[in-house]
Design an enzyme around this catalytic site. Structure first.
Site, short mmCIF file in Angstrom:
data_model
loop_
_atom_site.label_atom_id
_atom_site.label_comp_id
_atom_site.label_asym_id
_atom_site.label_seq_id
_atom_site.Cartn_x
_atom_site.Cartn_y
_atom_site.Cartn_z
N CYS A 98 32.70 -81.89 8.58
CA CYS A 98 32.59 -80.54 9.12
C CYS A 98 32.81 -79.48 8.04
O CYS A 98 33.26 -79.77 6.93
CB CYS A 98 33.63 -80.34 10.23
SG CYS A 98 33.35 -81.40 11.68
N CYS A 179 29.30 -78.99 12.58
CA CYS A 179 30.62 -78.84 13.19
C CYS A 179 31.51 -77.98 12.30
O CYS A 179 31.25 -77.82 11.10
CB CYS A 179 31.27 -80.20 13.44
SG CYS A 179 31.36 -81.26 11.97
#
Length: 290
Positions: A98, A179
């Site tokens: 992420c 993300c």
């Protein structure tokens, strides 16, 4: 000394090879048909990627090629859907950490320069599929079992173009994986910096998941000498912000981030807006030589 001049000094002194990259870069030229030697290029890039770029991947490059070939050959040039590539994408599944996803639209050259200097970011081109197929052209021919090396239609000629379908699915997969804090790099020197017809506006934006993405950080950058058409508070960027708000995304927006402007000054140091930086660098050089 200001942070701007210090940052510029670091960039220019620590990465001298970068100037050559900037000076030699140019627009891509379209090919008439399938890229010659496409199998050797694609399979070779795959082996290079899993050997040098991301050795942790354990994938079968020959199998990926077979699935790609099966999706394209024996089909007309305008009849390859995203579903036809399902087996290929299954054979090259990949995940990313992420907070590193960078999306872009109409900022290709600057995006590549930015990610070279700030390697924290990863773009679609940094994934295996992006690495393997970047800048290539391909299409099959319904009456034959091979690729058409003489002529391929433009992307705009049909919705199920073999190149467009692959990049559409790749873009969707990349956005679905996104993300944490993600970044979007847009060109403020053109009308419709954010376009619903672009791959970002039509595919990637729609595929972002509010449950996975914490912040969408928009960076709007203009050319050093303009035109200064769009910004965080003007033009299509406002439309993008409204879409993000309506879908529940948290967001930030920055105009002409310092690092992005410095990178442009490296290529165009004689621009008036770069002179202060250049003069400071000359003083630094003089001090180091005395």
């Amino acid at each position: 000394m200001s942070s701007f001049t210090i940052s510029a000094a670091v960039l220019m002194i620590s990465r001298p090879w970068f100037i050559m990259f900037l000076l030699c870069s140019g627009p891509l030229k379209a090919q008439l048909g399938t890229t010659p030697n496409i199998k050797h290029i694609v399979v070779g890039r795959c082996f290079n990627y899993i050997t040098l770029v991301n050795p942790s991947l354990r994938l079968d490059c020959e199998e990926i090629w077979r699935q790609f070939e099966e999706a394209v050959v024996r089909q007309s040039s305008c009849n390859v859907t995203v579903e036809d590539y399902n087996h290929m994408f299954y054979a090259m599944a990949q995940t990313w950490p992420c907070d590193r996803f960078l999306f872009w639209s109409k900022t290709r050259t600057l995006m590549h320069i930015y990610t070279a200097v700030v390697p924290h970011y990863w773009t679609l081109e940094d994934t295996l599929v992006g690495y393997m197929f970047n800048d290539l052209i391909w299409c099959g021919q319904e009456e034959d079992s091979g690729f058409d090396f003489s002529s391929c239609p433009e992307w705009s000629a049909c919705r199920n173009h073999p190149v467009y379908s692959l990049w559409r699915q790749a873009s969707q997969n990349f956005a679905e994986m996104a993300c944490g804090n993600i970044t979007v790099l847009l060109n403020g020197s053109i009308v419709n910096a954010f376009s619903r017809k672009s791959m970002f506006g039509s595919v990637e934006l729609e595929s972002l998941n509010t449950c996975r993405v914490d912040y969408v950080n928009i960076k709007v950058v203009t050319n050093l000498d303009g035109p200064f058409i769009e910004s965080c508070s003007e033009g299509s960027i406002v439309d993008l912000i409204q879409i993000l708000q309506s879908r529940g995304f948290r967001w930030t927006c920055t105009d002409n981030e310092e690092t992005l402007m410095i990178l442009q000054c490296i290529k165009n140091p004689k621009q008036a807006s770069c002179q202060t930086c250049a003069n400071s660098l000359s003083q630094i050089k003089s001090l180091t030589l005395t």
